[in-house]
Design a protein around this motif. Structure first.
Motif, short mmCIF file in Angstrom:
data_model
loop_
_atom_site.label_atom_id
_atom_site.label_comp_id
_atom_site.label_asym_id
_atom_site.label_seq_id
_atom_site.Cartn_x
_atom_site.Cartn_y
_atom_site.Cartn_z
N GLU A 107 0.82 -1.21 0.00
CA GLU A 107 0.00 0.00 0.00
C GLU A 107 0.86 1.26 0.00
O GLU A 107 0.43 2.30 -0.51
N GLU A 108 2.06 1.19 0.54
CA GLU A 108 2.97 2.34 0.45
C GLU A 108 3.31 2.66 -1.00
O GLU A 108 3.42 3.84 -1.39
N LYS A 109 3.46 1.63 -1.82
CA LYS A 109 3.74 1.86 -3.25
C LYS A 109 2.52 2.47 -3.94
O LYS A 109 2.65 3.37 -4.77
N PHE A 110 1.34 1.95 -3.61
CA PHE A 110 0.13 2.55 -4.18
C PHE A 110 0.03 4.03 -3.82
O PHE A 110 -0.39 4.86 -4.64
N ALA A 111 0.40 4.39 -2.60
CA ALA A 111 0.32 5.78 -2.15
C ALA A 111 1.28 6.67 -2.94
O ALA A 111 0.94 7.81 -3.30
N ILE A 112 2.47 6.16 -3.22
CA ILE A 112 3.43 6.92 -4.03
C ILE A 112 2.87 7.15 -5.43
O ILE A 112 2.91 8.27 -5.96
N ALA A 113 2.34 6.11 -6.04
CA ALA A 113 1.82 6.22 -7.40
C ALA A 113 0.65 7.18 -7.48
O ALA A 113 0.50 7.94 -8.44
N LYS A 114 -0.20 7.17 -6.47
CA LYS A 114 -1.35 8.08 -6.45
C LYS A 114 -0.92 9.53 -6.55
O LYS A 114 -1.57 10.36 -7.19
N GLU A 115 0.22 9.84 -5.94
CA GLU A 115 0.71 11.22 -5.91
C GLU A 115 1.57 11.58 -7.11
O GLU A 115 1.60 12.73 -7.53
N THR A 116 2.29 10.61 -7.68
CA THR A 116 3.33 10.97 -8.65
C THR A 116 3.18 10.38 -10.04
O THR A 116 3.81 10.87 -10.98
N SER A 117 2.38 9.33 -10.22
CA SER A 117 2.32 8.68 -11.53
C SER A 117 1.63 9.57 -12.56
O SER A 117 0.71 10.33 -12.24
N TRP A 118 2.04 9.40 -13.82
CA TRP A 118 1.41 10.08 -14.95
C TRP A 118 0.35 9.21 -15.61
O TRP A 118 -0.43 9.71 -16.42
N VAL A 119 0.34 7.92 -15.32
CA VAL A 119 -0.59 7.00 -15.96
C VAL A 119 -1.18 6.08 -14.89
O VAL A 119 -0.77 6.10 -13.73
N ASN A 120 -2.16 5.28 -15.29
CA ASN A 120 -2.83 4.38 -14.35
C ASN A 120 -1.88 3.27 -13.90
O ASN A 120 -0.96 2.90 -14.61
N TYR A 121 -2.16 2.70 -12.74
CA TYR A 121 -1.17 1.85 -12.11
C TYR A 121 -1.79 0.71 -11.30
O TYR A 121 -2.91 0.80 -10.81
N SER A 122 -1.04 -0.37 -11.21
CA SER A 122 -1.26 -1.39 -10.21
C SER A 122 0.09 -2.01 -9.90
O SER A 122 1.09 -1.75 -10.58
N PHE A 123 0.11 -2.83 -8.86
CA PHE A 123 1.35 -3.45 -8.41
C PHE A 123 1.12 -4.92 -8.13
O PHE A 123 0.05 -5.33 -7.70
N MET A 124 2.15 -5.71 -8.38
CA MET A 124 2.14 -7.11 -7.99
C MET A 124 2.55 -7.25 -6.54
O MET A 124 3.45 -6.54 -6.06
N PHE A 125 1.92 -8.16 -5.85
CA PHE A 125 2.35 -8.55 -4.51
C PHE A 125 3.43 -9.60 -4.65
O PHE A 125 3.34 -10.47 -5.53
N GLY A 126 4.45 -9.56 -3.81
CA GLY A 126 5.57 -10.48 -3.93
C GLY A 126 5.45 -11.67 -3.02
O GLY A 126 5.18 -11.54 -1.83
N GLY A 127 5.66 -12.86 -3.60
CA GLY A 127 5.67 -14.08 -2.81
C GLY A 127 7.07 -14.46 -2.37
O GLY A 127 8.05 -14.23 -3.09
N THR A 128 7.18 -15.04 -1.17
CA THR A 128 8.44 -15.58 -0.68
C THR A 128 8.19 -16.97 -0.12
O THR A 128 7.07 -17.47 -0.14
N ASN A 129 9.24 -17.56 0.41
CA ASN A 129 9.09 -18.89 1.02
C ASN A 129 8.31 -18.85 2.33
O ASN A 129 7.92 -19.91 2.83
N ASP A 130 8.08 -17.64 2.88
CA ASP A 130 7.49 -17.60 4.22
C ASP A 130 6.43 -16.51 4.41
O ASP A 130 6.22 -16.05 5.53
N ASN A 131 5.73 -16.10 3.35
CA ASN A 131 4.71 -15.05 3.56
C ASN A 131 3.33 -15.46 3.06
O ASN A 131 2.53 -14.61 2.65
N LEU A 132 3.01 -16.75 3.13
CA LEU A 132 1.71 -17.21 2.66
C LEU A 132 0.56 -16.52 3.39
O LEU A 132 -0.46 -16.19 2.77
N ASP A 133 0.70 -16.28 4.68
CA ASP A 133 -0.37 -15.62 5.44
C ASP A 133 -0.67 -14.24 4.85
O ASP A 133 -1.85 -13.85 4.75
N GLU A 134 0.35 -13.52 4.45
CA GLU A 134 0.15 -12.20 3.84
C GLU A 134 -0.47 -12.33 2.46
O GLU A 134 -1.34 -11.55 2.07
N ILE A 135 -0.02 -13.31 1.69
CA ILE A 135 -0.58 -13.54 0.35
C ILE A 135 -2.09 -13.72 0.43
O ILE A 135 -2.85 -13.16 -0.38
N LEU A 136 -2.54 -14.47 1.41
CA LEU A 136 -3.97 -14.78 1.53
C LEU A 136 -4.80 -13.59 1.97
O LEU A 136 -6.03 -13.63 1.88
#
Length: 446
Positions: A107-136
């Motif tokens: 969400e910090e990245k979304f906040a930056i884009a809201k203020e500074t991007s020139w075009v529409n935006y989305s971001f991928m969430f990153g998976g690791t070996n130990d963040n399944l709880d966050e992914i869900l």
């Protein structure tokens, strides 16, 4: 009410080209017709004079380096370059510093884009070996998808635990996008060339180190796992002819569970270009042979490959000018991708209709993006005018990337983007940026 009337355009949409006008009111396409009269004195009229009017490119894979790597690029500089290149929406990757592997960091990245991007935006969430709880916890209607590095990762983002990988594939409802290169194979290949050359490995060995086999092993394993678990898998940046046979064109895109992307550089360059371009065309996966390039084109045109993207990934020239083992992989592309694709159209590789399908319609279908990717009444007014016969040469003076260089420097393109409209706002016009749009966070029909 903000009103723009585009007249005398060749409107490219859903496999057809028609001559006509398009009326934009506020952020939406209001009317498409053979002829539309001016509605009011304050209507901005753009005479397309026979140029192509296309839906803005939706680039499903970029690295804009913010936060943490802003000496190379940031969301403001690279999205502005994207607007000049006819890209009206982007999906950015999670391997920044810190990595977007928690909801709060995303969400910090979304906040930056809201203020500074020139075009529409989305971001991928990153998976690791130990963040399944966050992914869900990720809301699939508000986030483009999940990015898994199955090779060539940064930080701790290499997902190499088979049990964890199967659990992620089994439990997430997110679209999974994967970078597929087998690390074991790459390390074995690298050891051979380090033994022979030490630190001074010739750049020409890059596609032999990050080899066809490394790509195929990883892609085939990911596809096998997706079939086993029923996961929705999108394989990024195919680089080999061999991999294309893993994908099918037997179903329409909207019904596919396993899809693929190809990037502009793999459609343009071959291993013969290392002699002149050196580490400037060092990408992961590597640019490979003419046979691979030909196979990628064939699969793109017969719909085994579904979308074209850039994998825009800038580094400074100082970084890229290191020797092979120290030079980072990646290069800037968003400003020049459409111009390069139109050049390929002029050379007979692809029709304008197919180009639009692969850069706008299909990303919208594949990611289920709401109200974008087409020139349709009621859709968001993200459109681009391209003059097919307005030659220009890429040079230091007209490059907009923060890194200040391009692998296309010295290339003369026949076609150029003349106007880019984002959410009904004219943000780019013949080399200038008359207005800053209010870019929007992409939403998804999921």
């Amino acid at each position: 009410m903000n009103t723009i009337l585009i007249k005398n355009a060749q409107i490219v949409n859903e496999g057809t080209i028609i001559n006509g006008d398009v009326l934009i009111q506020d952020d939406r396409i209001a009317e498409i017709a053979e002829s539309i009269s001016v509605k009011s004195a304050d209507t901005k009229v753009i005479d397309a004079d026979g140029c192509y009017l296309i839906p803005g490119m939706i680039d499903d894979q970029v690295h804009f380096r913010e936060p943490g790597l802003t000496h190379k690029a940031n969301i403001a500089t690279e999205s502005k370059a994207a607007a000049a290149g006819g890209i009206t929406s982007f999906i950015e990757m999670p391997n920044t510093v810190p990595q977007a592997t928690t909801i709060d960091l995303l969400e910090e990245k979304f906040a930056i884009a809201k203020e500074t991007s020139w075009v529409n935006y989305s971001f991928m969430f990153g998976g690791t070996n130990d963040n399944l709880d966050e992914i869900l916890k990720v809301d699939p209607s508000k986030v483009a998808g999940l990015k898994l590095f199955l090779g060539s990762s940064t930080g701790n983002m290499l997902v190499d635990n088979p049990e964890t990988l199967e659990e992620i594939f089994s439990k997430t409802d997110l679209l999974i996008s994967a970078h597929c290169e087998d690390e074991t194979t790459i390390k074995q290949n690298m050891s051979v060339y380090v033994a022979e050359f030490g630190e001074d490995i010739p750049i020409e060995k890059h596609p032999l180190i990050r080899s066809e086999e490394a790509c195929y092993i990883s892609s085939s394993k990911a596809i096998e796992l997706a079939k086993k678990t029923g996961a929705r898998l999108h394989v990024f940046h195919l680089s080999t002819e061999k991999e294309t046979h893993l994908f099918s064109n037997k179903k329409p895109l909207s019904e596919k569970k396993i899809t693929a992307e190809v990037c502009v550089h793999h459609l343009w360059f071959t291993d013969q270009d290392y002699a002149t371009k050196g580490t400037k065309i060092k990408w992961n996966p590597a640019v490979k042979t003419q046979k691979d390039k030909d196979g990628l084109w064939k699969a793109l045109l017969d719909d085994r490959i579904d979308v074209i993207a850039t994998d825009h990934a800038p580094h400074t020239l100082e970084e890229k000018n290191n020797n092979y083992t120290k030079a980072p992989s990646g290069g800037p592309l968003v400003q020049h991708a459409l111009a390069a694709l139109f050049e390929m159209h002029h050379k007979g590789f692809i029709s304008v209709e197919k180009l639009v399908e692969k850069t706008a319609h299909n990303p919208a279908i594949l990611f289920q993006i709401k109200d974008r990717g087409y020139i349709k009444r009621g859709y968001k007014a993200d459109v681009v005018l391209v003059n097919p016969f307005a030659p220009w040469t890429v040079n230091k003076e007209n490059i907009l990337y923060k890194c200040g260089w391009s692998p296309f420097e010295g290339t003369t393109f026949k076609s150029r983007v003349t106007h880019t409209i984002v959410n009904g706002v004219l943000v780019y016009e013949n080399g200038k940026f008359p207005n800053k749009s209010v870019p929007e966070r992409l939403t998804f029909n999921r």
